[in-house]
Design an enzyme around this catalytic site. Structure first.
Site, short mmCIF file in Angstrom:
data_model
loop_
_atom_site.label_atom_id
_atom_site.label_comp_id
_atom_site.label_asym_id
_atom_site.label_seq_id
_atom_site.Cartn_x
_atom_site.Cartn_y
_atom_site.Cartn_z
N ILE A 56 124.82 46.18 65.42
CA ILE A 56 125.31 45.77 64.09
C ILE A 56 126.26 46.84 63.57
CG2 ILE A 56 124.68 45.13 61.72
CD1 ILE A 56 121.99 44.17 62.76
N ASP A 199 119.99 34.59 56.61
CA ASP A 199 119.19 33.35 56.60
C ASP A 199 119.83 32.33 55.64
OD1 ASP A 199 117.04 34.69 58.18
OD2 ASP A 199 116.97 35.91 56.38
N ARG A 202 122.83 30.93 57.27
CA ARG A 202 122.42 30.01 58.34
C ARG A 202 122.02 28.66 57.74
NH1 ARG A 202 118.63 34.53 61.35
NH2 ARG A 202 120.20 35.31 62.81
N HIS A 227 112.06 38.03 55.52
CA HIS A 227 113.01 37.80 56.62
C HIS A 227 112.19 37.75 57.91
CE1 HIS A 227 116.43 37.86 59.23
NE2 HIS A 227 115.94 38.93 59.85
N1 LIG Z 1 117.66 41.48 58.21
C1 LIG Z 1 118.39 40.80 59.06
O1 LIG Z 1 118.91 39.73 58.74
C2 LIG Z 1 118.59 41.29 60.46
C3 LIG Z 1 118.00 42.44 60.88
N2 LIG Z 1 118.22 42.92 62.14
C4 LIG Z 1 117.59 44.20 62.47
O2 LIG Z 1 118.60 45.22 62.38
C5 LIG Z 1 118.21 46.33 63.16
C6 LIG Z 1 119.37 46.83 64.00
O3 LIG Z 1 119.79 45.85 64.91
P1 LIG Z 1 120.84 46.24 66.06
O4 LIG Z 1 121.98 46.97 65.50
O5 LIG Z 1 121.08 45.01 66.83
O6 LIG Z 1 119.94 47.24 66.92
P2 LIG Z 1 120.43 48.36 67.95
O7 LIG Z 1 119.22 48.75 68.73
O8 LIG Z 1 121.64 47.91 68.69
O9 LIG Z 1 120.88 49.56 67.01
C7 LIG Z 1 119.98 50.28 66.27
C8 LIG Z 1 120.55 51.68 66.14
O10 LIG Z 1 119.68 52.41 65.29
C9 LIG Z 1 119.56 53.72 65.80
N3 LIG Z 1 118.37 54.35 65.25
C10 LIG Z 1 117.09 54.28 65.66
N4 LIG Z 1 116.30 55.03 64.88
C11 LIG Z 1 117.10 55.60 63.95
C12 LIG Z 1 116.89 56.49 62.88
N5 LIG Z 1 115.68 56.97 62.63
N6 LIG Z 1 117.93 56.86 62.14
C13 LIG Z 1 119.18 56.40 62.39
N7 LIG Z 1 119.44 55.57 63.41
C14 LIG Z 1 118.43 55.16 64.17
C15 LIG Z 1 119.54 53.51 67.31
O11 LIG Z 1 119.83 54.69 68.02
C16 LIG Z 1 120.59 52.42 67.46
O12 LIG Z 1 121.88 52.98 67.66
C17 LIG Z 1 117.00 45.87 63.96
O13 LIG Z 1 115.84 46.34 63.32
C18 LIG Z 1 117.08 44.36 63.88
O14 LIG Z 1 115.82 43.76 64.07
C19 LIG Z 1 119.05 42.29 63.02
C20 LIG Z 1 119.66 41.12 62.65
C21 LIG Z 1 119.46 40.51 61.36
O1 LIG Z 2 114.76 39.99 65.06
C1 LIG Z 2 115.94 40.45 65.06
O2 LIG Z 2 116.22 41.60 65.38
C2 LIG Z 2 117.05 39.53 64.68
C3 LIG Z 2 116.98 39.03 63.29
O3 LIG Z 2 116.31 39.54 62.43
C4 LIG Z 2 117.77 37.84 62.99
O4 LIG Z 2 118.67 37.48 63.76
O5 LIG Z 2 117.52 37.22 61.96
#
Ligand SMILES: NC(=O)C1=CN([C@@H]2O[C@H](COP(=O)(O)OP(=O)(O)OC[C@H]3O[C@@H](n4cnc5c(N)ncnc54)[C@H](O)[C@@H]3O)[C@@H](O)[C@H]2O)C=CC1
Ligand SMILES: O=C([O-])CC(=O)C(=O)O
Length: 373
Positions: A56, A199, A202, A227
């Protein structure tokens, strides 16, 4: 005051007032014109992005720098944070941002030190966290994230700007936001929110697809709750703008009530999992867009007559227990949000809204037990 024959000359008074008003308007226009001529820019806003080297993070950084989040006249300085193992990728994100020569980007600062990252930030986009790995229990993920968010809350508390506005994206987003609120008591609780706009978007998109109308013509869907898969996408108050005015979605889909109460809800609830299966990575592009939408509308206001869904601290509205971060319909104006009041809640909705609140109360208890509070 002009007095003619002992009486007030109202025509003269009105004329004078109009001339005065015209002078004020012209002076203001002149000031704006001069500012534009002299290119007097707004002060840059400092935006923290945690987890900036991740999926992200990589998607959202150019969106912020390109003005999608704060508008085309708002410069910013990006503070990018990630953890030590990701420091090389983090540096690469910084280099690519610099090489993109974004006119609004007045600086990029990349670090693995949370205290440095938080210094003076006005907006904090909290994406970094611990992702669930195969075979892990919910409790393990919760305990890791609770510890991370407690530490990040303390850093924001000490170093962020007083007016800092926070958006938590990392899952479990609502409960991470709640922990952040607990451990950053000097940040006003209305400044701490979590992302449920994805959401919301979506749900809006599913309805538009079903009705074969442009997505922009659908408004006022609601996502209530967590969420998670207990979220409740609610179409009861949504409308579609047509040539003859706004029409309720429920009336247009009167023959599809079964779809609205079943597939529509589960499709939105399960969309994240569907994308995860297809991409083998969670949604990043749409999550980044939704985060930009969330902050954009919070800062610059929701369009008249529209509301959006945001995870915010419950004040007891709609009988949702205070002390939970819960997704509500909100209207934003001048940098503040307000929960939309007075919507009719039927029995079906009530049950779904309460289910999600119950799940959030359980998550809260679990998070607190992990932190020993
Ligand atoms: N609320 C929402 O609608 C959504 C939430 N998410 C959540 O967003 C989060 C990130 O998703 P992605 O970017 O795809 O994951 P990702 O794994 O690609 O990136 C996460 C990044 O956070 C870093 N990280 C881990 N611990 C950390 C810390 N203590 N301090 C700073 N950085 C740290 C990692 O090194 C990594 O670069 C996940 O928890 C995912 O479940 C994803 C999609 C939608
Ligand atoms: O579970 C995840 O990391 C993805 C997520 O929240 C979503 O796409 O709504």
């Amino acid at each position: 005051m002009e007095v003619v024959g002992g009486e007030v000359d109202y025509t003269f008074v009105i004329q004078k007032s109009l001339v005065l008003l015209l002078c004020v308007v012209l002076s203001w226009k002149m000031i704006v014109y001069m500012c534009n001529l002299l290119k007097i820019e707004k002060e840059p806003i400092r935006v923290l992005v945690t987890g900036a080297a991740g999926n992200i993070g990589y998607a959202i950084a150019p969106m912020i720098a390109g003005g999608m989040m704060l508008g085309q006249d708002q410069p910013m300085i990006l503070h990018l944070l990630d953890i030590e193992p990701a420091s090389k990728s983090l540096e690469a994100v910084k280099m690519e941002l610099q090489d993109s020569a974004f006119p609004l980007l007045h600086g990029v600062f990349a670090t693995t030190n949370i205290d440095e990252a938080c210094k003076g930030v006005n907006i904090a986009i909290m994406i970094g966290g611990f992702a669930r790995k195969e075979g892990m229990e919910r409790r393990d993920v919760m305990s890791k994230n609770a510890v991370i968010f407690k530490a990040q809350a303390s850093a924001l508390e000490r170093y962020a700007s007083d007016d800092c506005k926070v958006l938590v994206i990392a899952n479990p987003a609502n409960t991470n936001a709640l922990i952040l609120k607990e451990f950053a008591p000097s940040i006003p609780e209305e400044n701490i929110t979590c992302l449920t706009r994805l959401d919301h978007n979506r749900a809006q998109a599913r309805l538009a697809e079903k009705l074969s109308v442009p997505v922009s013509s659908v408004k006022n869907v609601i996502v209530w709750g967590n969420h998670s898969s207990t979220q409740y996408p609610d179409s009861n108050h949504a409308t579609v703008s047509t040539k003859t005015g706004d029409q309720p979605v429920n009336e247009l889909l009167v023959a599809d009530q079964k779809w609205l109460k079943n597939e529509f809800i589960t499709e939105v609830q399960q969309r994240g999992a569907e994308i995860l299966r297809a991409r083998r990575q969670s949604s990043a592009l749409s999550a980044a867009i939704a985060a930009c939408d969330h902050i954009h509308d919070w800062f610059l206001g929701t369009p008249k007559g529209n509301w959006v869904s945001m995870g915010v601290c419950s004040d007891g509205s709609y009988s949702i227990p205070p002390g939970l971060v819960y997704s509500f319909p909100v209207i934003c104006e001048k940098g503040s949000w307000k929960i939309v009041q007075g919507l009719n809640i039927d029995e079906f909705s009530r049950e779904k809204m309460d289910d999600s609140a119950r799940e959030l109360a359980e998550e809260k208890a679990l998070a607190y037990s992990c932190l020993d509070v």
